[in-house]
Write an enzyme that holds these catalytic residues in place. Structure first.
Site, PDB file in Angstrom:
ATOM      1  N   HIS A 166       0.827  -1.205   0.000  1.00  0.00           N
ATOM      2  CA  HIS A 166       0.000   0.000   0.000  1.00  0.00           C
ATOM      3  C   HIS A 166       0.866   1.263   0.000  1.00  0.00           C
ATOM      4  O   HIS A 166       0.590   2.216  -0.730  1.00  0.00           O
ATOM      5  CB  HIS A 166      -0.904   0.021   1.238  1.00  0.00           C
ATOM      6  CG  HIS A 166      -2.007  -0.976   1.210  1.00  0.00           C
ATOM      7  ND1 HIS A 166      -3.341  -0.614   1.224  1.00  0.00           N
ATOM      8  CD2 HIS A 166      -1.996  -2.332   1.161  1.00  0.00           C
ATOM      9  CE1 HIS A 166      -4.100  -1.694   1.187  1.00  0.00           C
ATOM     10  NE2 HIS A 166      -3.305  -2.752   1.167  1.00  0.00           N
TER      11      HIS A 166
ATOM     12  N   ASP B 293      -4.813   6.387   1.933  1.00  0.00           N
ATOM     13  CA  ASP B 293      -5.017   5.015   1.477  1.00  0.00           C
ATOM     14  C   ASP B 293      -6.427   4.559   1.823  1.00  0.00           C
ATOM     15  O   ASP B 293      -7.011   4.983   2.817  1.00  0.00           O
ATOM     16  CB  ASP B 293      -3.991   4.106   2.160  1.00  0.00           C
ATOM     17  CG  ASP B 293      -4.070   2.670   1.667  1.00  0.00           C
ATOM     18  OD1 ASP B 293      -3.318   2.312   0.755  1.00  0.00           O
ATOM     19  OD2 ASP B 293      -4.900   1.897   2.207  1.00  0.00           O
TER      20      ASP B 293
END
Length: 480
Positions: free
Chosen positions: A23, A124
């Site tokens: 990520h 994110d």
């Protein structure tokens, strides 16, 4: 004398990654693209994760700075653990819940920036708590998804609809997604571990808190955000970008990928390589073009001994040359005793234990196929390199990605469909390997080369991803 026009203010953007390498890295790559266009960016990190920012800070010292905050203490995580690297998948919901504790210190810092207010928060999609935080600051919230659009829409659909498997049904129970183009359907065994954990976790106070954080995370993304930004491109996922998706709150999705740099000469992106890129390249030089299978299941997957044994037997029986990368979190990888020595003695196999220079490996002419878990970073690296894939999804978004690659884009063939912990039949897997490097794999290889050309065009000045990135930056500039 005319009064000189006041300079146009430069937007200040706050970036909040999730502490998993798969990520963090693409979000940092996206941050670098914004920095190259003159935006000023503050990136939230914790002490143990700060080294990942080093390349970004070195490349853009004038416009990128870190906001280093102590990792939340007194949590359900072991002391000193600040990222999911090497952790079992069940830690993901705990990290998601724990990182939400950074909200208050981030809010306090942002409110102290009286002369330099934050106008946008890019977070994110596992940091959904950042979306209402953006609203409190009077900024816009942007969800960055390191997955593709399909792989992002499915978990948001599950948590929005709260789909459950009937008590009498097994893992073959099928879940359909009627609001997504093509109405994809997946068996229950292909649904992400995080969602199944959410349904099956206990009802004690701690578990309930984590469960609520997990569901609320996805709802905030849909309900509170301004737009989504996805590390994808139109030639790969055009059908999911053509019209707004209900499962993404009908929000605009900017497709800006692939965001990763085309080359990584040192092979150290994301960590210190266990083998130098030059040494790996030299080993590969001995093999004909397209003859080697590169095997890697990412930084999170840990193969069980039975799975690793089946893979080793298949590699041995197929007689194809290979590079097998074993994750740092599983140093033995279950590799059967003596297998590595036999492969090396035969001159056709190399086992790498730890981080590998994957970008360099995939761009080597000898590498013809990539056996992968279908994690999105690996998918995009293979797509950009023009390497077809042997799809072996295990969890998370990987089954959706495999469906996209095999059934829609046709740049992959299925290697194993059982999921995490399911060992394939070694003979059947050996046949898949032989067919791939043989004449039967020609069509898929050709399509992979076409997709690579389309990926390269997407990020060039006249490309779709370039245009989306420029348009997004223009919209952010208007926020000042």
């Amino acid at each position: 004398m005319e009064k000189e026009a006041a300079p146009t203010p430069t937007p200040h953007v706050l970036v909040i990654p999730f502490t998993a390498q798969g990520h963090t890295l693409p979000l940092l790559d996206f941050t670098a693209l914004l920095a190259a266009r003159g935006l000023r960016l503050t990136v939230v990190t914790t002490p143990a994760n700060l080294p990942l920012l080093s390349p970004l800070l070195a490349a853009h010292p004038a416009v990128v700075r870190p906001l280093t905050l102590p990792f939340p203490s007194g949590t359900l995580l072991p002391p000193g653990l600040e990222s999911t690297k090497g952790c079992a998948p069940q830690y993901f919901p705990v990290f998601l819940h724990t990182l939400a504790s950074l909200r208050d210190p981030i809010l306090a810092w942002a409110r102290s920036q009286h002369d330099d207010p934050v106008v946008a928060v890019i977070a994110d999609f596992f940091c959904g708590w950042a979306q209402p935080l953006a609203r409190e600051l009077g900024a816009v919230g942007i969800v960055f998804t390191p997955s593709g659009v399909l792989g992002t829409a499915i978990p948001h659909s599950l948590f929005r609809r709260l789909v459950r498997r009937p008590a009498e049904s097994g893992d073959e129970f099928t879940v359909s997604f009627p609001a997504i183009p093509g109405e994809p359907a997946f068996q229950w065994r292909e649904i992400s571990m995080m969602y199944k954990w959410f349904l099956e976790a206990g009802e004690d106070e701690q578990a309930s808190q984590v469960r609520e954080s997990v569901r609320q995370n996805f709802l905030w993304n849909v309900q509170e955000s301004w737009v989504f930004v996805s590390n994808t491109f139109r030639a790969l996922e055009g059908r999911y970008l053509e019209t707004p998706l209900e499962d993404m709150g009908f929000k605009r999705i900017w497709a800006v990928g692939p965001v990763a740099p085309e080359t990584d000469p040192a092979g150290t992106r994301g960590g210190e390589a266990a083998i130098a890129a030059a040494n790996l390249s030299a080993w590969l030089d001995a093999f004909p073009e397209g003859s080697v299978v590169y095997v890697c299941f990412g930084s999170q997957a840990v193969l069980t001994p039975a799975v690793a044994a089946a893979l080793a037997e298949a590699l041995q029986r197929s007689a194809v040359p290979f590079v097998w990368v074993v994750s740092a979190g599983n140093s033995s990888g279950g590799v059967p005793e003596g297998f590595e020595a036999r492969a090396a003695a035969a001159g056709r196999g190399l086992v790498v234990r730890g981080w590998a220079p994957q970008v360099a490996a995939l761009r080597h002419a000898a590498v013809g196929w990539f056996m992968t878990h279908c994690g999105w970073n690996s998918v995009l690296e293979a797509a950009a390199a023009g390497v077809p894939m042997l799809a072996w999804p295990m969890t998370a978004d990987q089954f959706a990605n495999a469906r996209l690659l095999v059934d829609e884009v046709r740049v992959a063939v299925r290697a194993c469909a059982g999921g995490f912990g399911v060992a394939p039949d070694a003979g059947e897997l050996a046949a898949v390997l032989r067919d791939a490097v043989g004449t039967k794999g020609h069509g898929v290889r050709a399509r992979a080369k076409e997709l690579a050309a389309e990926a390269a065009r997407a990020v060039k000045e006249s490309g779709s991803s370039y245009a989306d990135l420029e348009a997004l930056v223009h919209e952010i500039r208007k926020l000042c």
